[in-house]
Design a protein around this motif. Sequence first.
Motif, PDB file in Angstrom:
ATOM      1  N   TYR A 354       0.817  -1.212   0.000  1.00  0.00           N
ATOM      2  CA  TYR A 354       0.000   0.000   0.000  1.00  0.00           C
ATOM      3  C   TYR A 354       0.853   1.265   0.000  1.00  0.00           C
ATOM      4  O   TYR A 354       0.602   2.193  -0.793  1.00  0.00           O
ATOM      5  CB  TYR A 354      -0.938  -0.009   1.201  1.00  0.00           C
ATOM      6  CG  TYR A 354      -1.798   1.227   1.290  1.00  0.00           C
ATOM      7  CD1 TYR A 354      -2.870   1.403   0.414  1.00  0.00           C
ATOM      8  CD2 TYR A 354      -1.535   2.224   2.219  1.00  0.00           C
ATOM      9  CE1 TYR A 354      -3.656   2.532   0.472  1.00  0.00           C
ATOM     10  CE2 TYR A 354      -2.324   3.363   2.281  1.00  0.00           C
ATOM     11  CZ  TYR A 354      -3.378   3.509   1.412  1.00  0.00           C
ATOM     12  OH  TYR A 354      -4.150   4.634   1.464  1.00  0.00           O
ATOM     13  N   HIS A 378      -6.826  10.055  -1.119  1.00  0.00           N
ATOM     14  CA  HIS A 378      -6.069   9.036  -0.382  1.00  0.00           C
ATOM     15  C   HIS A 378      -7.009   8.066   0.320  1.00  0.00           C
ATOM     16  O   HIS A 378      -6.815   6.842   0.280  1.00  0.00           O
ATOM     17  CB  HIS A 378      -5.146   9.718   0.623  1.00  0.00           C
ATOM     18  CG  HIS A 378      -4.151   8.806   1.245  1.00  0.00           C
ATOM     19  ND1 HIS A 378      -4.460   7.951   2.286  1.00  0.00           N
ATOM     20  CD2 HIS A 378      -2.834   8.612   0.978  1.00  0.00           C
ATOM     21  CE1 HIS A 378      -3.386   7.272   2.632  1.00  0.00           C
ATOM     22  NE2 HIS A 378      -2.387   7.653   1.856  1.00  0.00           N
ATOM     23  N   ASN A 379      -8.054   8.593   0.949  1.00  0.00           N
ATOM     24  CA  ASN A 379      -8.973   7.739   1.711  1.00  0.00           C
ATOM     25  C   ASN A 379      -9.787   6.817   0.809  1.00  0.00           C
ATOM     26  O   ASN A 379     -10.141   5.701   1.210  1.00  0.00           O
ATOM     27  CB  ASN A 379      -9.906   8.603   2.559  1.00  0.00           C
ATOM     28  CG  ASN A 379      -9.199   9.207   3.756  1.00  0.00           C
ATOM     29  OD1 ASN A 379      -8.130   8.739   4.180  1.00  0.00           O
ATOM     30  ND2 ASN A 379      -9.761  10.272   4.311  1.00  0.00           N
ATOM     31  N   LYS A 382      -7.444   4.013   0.031  1.00  0.00           N
ATOM     32  CA  LYS A 382      -7.242   3.212   1.245  1.00  0.00           C
ATOM     33  C   LYS A 382      -8.433   2.281   1.467  1.00  0.00           C
ATOM     34  O   LYS A 382      -8.258   1.104   1.833  1.00  0.00           O
ATOM     35  CB  LYS A 382      -7.059   4.127   2.453  1.00  0.00           C
ATOM     36  CG  LYS A 382      -6.753   3.375   3.747  1.00  0.00           C
ATOM     37  CD  LYS A 382      -6.535   4.339   4.899  1.00  0.00           C
ATOM     38  CE  LYS A 382      -6.216   3.584   6.189  1.00  0.00           C
ATOM     39  NZ  LYS A 382      -6.020   4.512   7.335  1.00  0.00           N
ATOM     40  N   GLU A 386      -8.508  -1.843   1.506  1.00  0.00           N
ATOM     41  CA  GLU A 386      -9.048  -2.617   2.620  1.00  0.00           C
ATOM     42  C   GLU A 386     -10.168  -3.553   2.153  1.00  0.00           C
ATOM     43  O   GLU A 386     -10.265  -4.699   2.618  1.00  0.00           O
ATOM     44  CB  GLU A 386      -9.552  -1.662   3.704  1.00  0.00           C
ATOM     45  CG  GLU A 386      -8.414  -0.901   4.397  1.00  0.00           C
ATOM     46  CD  GLU A 386      -8.915   0.204   5.302  1.00  0.00           C
ATOM     47  OE1 GLU A 386     -10.126   0.537   5.227  1.00  0.00           O
ATOM     48  OE2 GLU A 386      -8.098   0.753   6.076  1.00  0.00           O
TER      49      GLU A 386
END
Length: 394
Positions: A354, A378-379, A382, A386
């Motif tokens: 990552y 970015h989130n 992410k 996940e």
Amino acid sequence: MAIILFDDNARNTLLPLTFTRPVADLRIGILTIAEKWGKHLARDFSFYTEEYLQAKFPMVVESDNFFINGSVCPDENLVAIISELQTGEAIALDDVMIAVRLNMAEAKSFSPDLYLAGALKYDSKLTRIQYPEHIFRNNDAELRKDFALLTNGRTSATISSSNIIIGDAFFAEEGAQAECCTFSTLNGPIYLANNTEVWEGTNIRGPFALGEYSQLKMGTKVYGATTIGPYCRIGGEVNNAVVWGYSNKGHEGYLGNAVVGEWCNLGADTNNSNLKNNYSTVKLWDYSTQSYRDTGLQFCGLIMADHAKSGINTMFNTGTVVGVNANVFGGGYPSTHIPDFAWGGSTGFEEYAYDKAMETTARVFARREHRTFDEAEHNILKTVFELTREAEKG
């Protein structure tokens, strides 16, 4: 009055393309689906989508709200019917909710299923984008509609007399540049957005659209129906492909019957097959069923999600789906299902670390002065990372 484009179950069948955007942010034709509705209704728009996407694609509620299915492309008939809806009225086609008009209180608790039972029945044809291949399959019709919408009552800018333009359906925005190129509109219109560049020796057969600040390199060959989104650099041979934006295919190689997301890069001499040797129909990996789905198509090439990359001389087999932030390289044919955040090639894949993936993404964003790899971007990545890990464990 607010226009809110909502996701329904098409969001799941359009993965991995919709991991990083609402359905209505898909580009098909010249515009995204959301931009089409905004133009037709002369209103700003927002999105009802997954919670992790809301920071980048927020929902804006007003006293009067039209919720419109983000997988449905507008046409004049549908726009007229939706515009006449009264507060509390909805319209649907079979089990697909198309639109509903709500006040502020109802809008804050909106769910598509709440209004399906009492919806008015829509009895005309419509264009709905439910699977990834629907994007390149419907690109011809949507490109023609968008061309008419954007150029109605306007006059094209003048481009250099060194070019050959065949037919009349050609439109260039101010700042578009081309020299010594051939543009044939006999099979469909050609649209060059502002500040585009078409380099010498390029041959284009419409329908075709080139997004703002994009470039076609010397000697590029483009067949319709093809769309290149904004801030792209494209070379080689392209046929019936939709490249969304900020992506590069800068060298020789074939791209056909394909969808390429944003922030992708295809290394030199990357090729995709779009026809099987036995001429049978093509199957695509379907995230919603975790299995291969028969598209019924004889021609179906590459589906590549945002931030994916391919190394030099990569060969994609017919009907390959490449996930978000996958990095593909090496000789031979990789599998036709390349997961999100995969690192490898024909000999196998491992997880793309990552932190390393984010370092690369930050460098790619830094190349565009007007774009920032911020917390919202970015989130999103992410969360996709996940979700991918959870799916592998499950």
